[in-house]
Design a protein around this motif. Structure first.
Motif, PDB file in Angstrom:
ATOM      1  N   HIS A   6       6.352  -2.895 -10.765  1.00  0.00           N
ATOM      2  CA  HIS A   6       6.521  -3.922  -9.736  1.00  0.00           C
ATOM      3  C   HIS A   6       5.460  -3.761  -8.645  1.00  0.00           C
ATOM      4  CE1 HIS A   6      10.326  -5.152 -11.497  1.00  0.00           C
ATOM      5  NE2 HIS A   6      10.743  -3.903 -11.479  1.00  0.00           N
ATOM      6  N   SER A   7       5.222  -2.516  -8.213  1.00  0.00           N
ATOM      7  CA  SER A   7       4.227  -2.261  -7.167  1.00  0.00           C
ATOM      8  C   SER A   7       2.828  -2.618  -7.643  1.00  0.00           C
ATOM      9  CB  SER A   7       4.277  -0.790  -6.743  1.00  0.00           C
ATOM     10  OG  SER A   7       5.554  -0.465  -6.233  1.00  0.00           O
ATOM     11  N   LEU A   8       2.521  -2.274  -8.899  1.00  0.00           N
ATOM     12  CA  LEU A   8       1.202  -2.599  -9.445  1.00  0.00           C
ATOM     13  C   LEU A   8       1.003  -4.111  -9.530  1.00  0.00           C
ATOM     14  CD1 LEU A   8       0.973   0.070 -12.296  1.00  0.00           C
ATOM     15  CD2 LEU A   8      -0.347   0.031 -10.171  1.00  0.00           C
ATOM     16  N   ALA A   9       2.045  -4.821  -9.961  1.00  0.00           N
ATOM     17  CA  ALA A   9       1.951  -6.280 -10.059  1.00  0.00           C
ATOM     18  C   ALA A   9       1.758  -6.904  -8.684  1.00  0.00           C
ATOM     19  CB  ALA A   9       3.195  -6.846 -10.732  1.00  0.00           C
TER      20      ALA A   9
ATOM     21  N   ILE B 198       0.838  -1.201   0.000  1.00  0.00           N
ATOM     22  CA  ILE B 198       0.000   0.000   0.000  1.00  0.00           C
ATOM     23  C   ILE B 198       0.875   1.255   0.000  1.00  0.00           C
ATOM     24  CG2 ILE B 198      -1.631   1.351   1.396  1.00  0.00           C
ATOM     25  CD1 ILE B 198      -2.862  -1.332   2.282  1.00  0.00           C
ATOM     26  N   THR B 199       1.941   1.244   0.788  1.00  0.00           N
ATOM     27  CA  THR B 199       2.861   2.386   0.828  1.00  0.00           C
ATOM     28  C   THR B 199       3.501   2.616  -0.532  1.00  0.00           C
ATOM     29  OG1 THR B 199       3.338   1.946   3.163  1.00  0.00           O
ATOM     30  CG2 THR B 199       4.894   3.349   1.972  1.00  0.00           C
ATOM     31  N   ALA B 200       3.914   1.511  -1.173  1.00  0.00           N
ATOM     32  CA  ALA B 200       4.552   1.616  -2.496  1.00  0.00           C
ATOM     33  C   ALA B 200       3.595   2.176  -3.540  1.00  0.00           C
ATOM     34  CB  ALA B 200       5.059   0.243  -2.940  1.00  0.00           C
ATOM     35  N   LEU B 201       2.286   2.001  -3.337  1.00  0.00           N
ATOM     36  CA  LEU B 201       1.293   2.562  -4.255  1.00  0.00           C
ATOM     37  C   LEU B 201       0.949   4.006  -3.894  1.00  0.00           C
ATOM     38  CD1 LEU B 201      -1.202  -0.455  -4.538  1.00  0.00           C
ATOM     39  CD2 LEU B 201       0.367   0.356  -6.312  1.00  0.00           C
ATOM     40  N   MET B 202       0.869   4.307  -2.585  1.00  0.00           N
ATOM     41  CA  MET B 202       0.436   5.629  -2.136  1.00  0.00           C
ATOM     42  C   MET B 202       1.477   6.712  -2.367  1.00  0.00           C
ATOM     43  SD  MET B 202      -1.508   4.864   1.491  1.00  0.00           S
ATOM     44  CE  MET B 202      -1.626   6.611   1.880  1.00  0.00           C
ATOM     45  N   GLU B 203       2.726   6.392  -2.102  1.00  0.00           N
ATOM     46  CA  GLU B 203       3.763   7.430  -2.116  1.00  0.00           C
ATOM     47  C   GLU B 203       3.931   8.094  -3.480  1.00  0.00           C
ATOM     48  OE1 GLU B 203       7.580   8.172   0.703  1.00  0.00           O
ATOM     49  OE2 GLU B 203       7.298   6.146  -0.094  1.00  0.00           O
ATOM     50  N   PRO B 204       4.005   7.328  -4.573  1.00  0.00           N
ATOM     51  CA  PRO B 204       4.096   7.991  -5.880  1.00  0.00           C
ATOM     52  C   PRO B 204       2.858   8.828  -6.206  1.00  0.00           C
ATOM     53  CG  PRO B 204       4.706   5.685  -6.056  1.00  0.00           C
ATOM     54  CD  PRO B 204       4.103   5.865  -4.709  1.00  0.00           C
ATOM     55  N   LEU B 205       1.680   8.350  -5.817  1.00  0.00           N
ATOM     56  CA  LEU B 205       0.445   9.088  -6.095  1.00  0.00           C
ATOM     57  C   LEU B 205       0.444  10.450  -5.397  1.00  0.00           C
ATOM     58  CD1 LEU B 205      -2.195   6.197  -5.845  1.00  0.00           C
ATOM     59  CD2 LEU B 205      -1.350   7.323  -7.922  1.00  0.00           C
ATOM     60  N   MET B 206       1.066  10.514  -4.220  1.00  0.00           N
ATOM     61  CA  MET B 206       1.156  11.790  -3.502  1.00  0.00           C
ATOM     62  C   MET B 206       2.054  12.780  -4.232  1.00  0.00           C
ATOM     63  SD  MET B 206       1.289  10.466   0.453  1.00  0.00           S
ATOM     64  CE  MET B 206       1.159  12.100   1.155  1.00  0.00           C
TER      65      MET B 206
END
Length: 301
Positions: free
Chosen positions: A120-123, A104-112
């Motif tokens: 890799h995070s999406l997979a 979740i962190t790997a997905l949230m941080e770029p979005l911020m």
């Protein structure tokens, strides 16, 4: 060079963090009451630690106090939803759902930063969803598995948001000071809603709450901070992932909560995905540090 004592300390911290989950079932109180009392006792213990070591309680600026307030609210509801998740389902479901936080962190941080998460995070997020789905299909778990998973993942989202905020806005604040303020906020938020049964608690229950607030809250976080002196963050993440195994094993031994095959398979998918994302993030940070700084093309013309 890795210190054997630091390595043992991290393993012991993982065991203690796994054991924390048991208190959601051992303490005969609703999750809100446990969270409030844990916040009060942890505040007193951390205040004693800061006074003994003569550390300042003061933060650098008003913005630090504001960010600490926001982080404290995230942390308070992370604790609440985590314990509630285990109370309505099982220890294994709550712990495994919480361990979705690295992905979740790997997905949230770029979005911020208004960027797309890397492939890799999406997979890995799809693998985590598959793991959560497998646990949701488990029919041998007592309680509401779907609600437990939902609350556990919500707790992971709150924990991820708190960690990102802390890393970006409170980087210079020490761990004990941060924990002190966040425990103060936790206590202030939930104390007004304490149930009437708290006044009638037995000595045994108070001892369990004290044990949770001290040995199973302050000690593991201190051991982690100590261990990171000689053990890199990737290795530490692998070791701390064992808390899922420890929590599940302790719940089976102490509470007779034995997970079924679907829960075990789903848990493996989630933990392995979290380890992979952590390792990729560590590798990326090393590449950024080691790569030479180049001038932008516009400056070269």
């Amino acid at each position: 060079m890795t210190s054997k004592s630091d390595l043992f300390g991290l393993h012991f911290a993982a065991l203690l963090l796994g054991g924390t989950a048991l208190f959601s079932k051992l303490i005969p109180l609703p999750a809100l009451d446990i969270t409030a009392l844990r916040g009060v006792l942890a505040t007193l213990l951390l205040a004693l630690l800061l006074l003994t070591t003569r550390r300042s309680f003061r933060l650098e600026s008003r913005s630090h106090y504001l960010m600490m307030g926001v982080g404290g609210l995230l942390f308070a509801f992370h604790w609440l939803t985590y314990f509630y998740a285990m109370q309505v389902s099982s220890v294994a479901v709550g712990v495994i759902a919480l361990f979705t936080f690295p992905v979740i962190t790997a997905l949230m941080e770029p979005l911020m930063d208004l960027k797309r998460p890397d492939k890799h995070s999406l997979a890995m997020s799809l693998v985590v969803l598959a793991g959560v789905g497998l646990i949701g299909l488990e029919g041998s778990i007592a309680g509401n598995v779907v609600l437990g998973l939902t609350l556990g993942v919500l707790s992971a989202i709150l924990y991820s948001a708190r960690n990102i905020l802390q890393r970006r806005k409170l980087m210079g604040v020490s761990g004990p000071v941060t924990m002190f303020y966040q425990c103060v906020i936790t206590a202030l938020v939930f104390l007004p809603f304490l149930g009437p049964t708290v006044a009638e608690l037995s000595l045994n229950t108070w001892l369990l709450i004290l044990l949770l607030s001290s040995v199973f809250t302050a000690v593991p976080h201190s051991l982690i901070a100590h261990g990171l002196r000689s053990i890199n963050a990737t290795s530490a993440s692998f070791i701390l992932a064992l808390q899922v195994f420890y929590a599940t094993l302790l719940a089976a031994l102490v509470l007779s909560e034995v997970p079924g095959p679907a829960t075990i398979a789903g848990g493996l998918l989630i933990v392995l995905s979290s380890i992979y994302v952590t390792r990729q993030a560590r590798r990326a940070s090393r590449q950024v540090i080691s790569s030479p700084v180049s001038l932008p093309r516009t400056a070269e013309k």
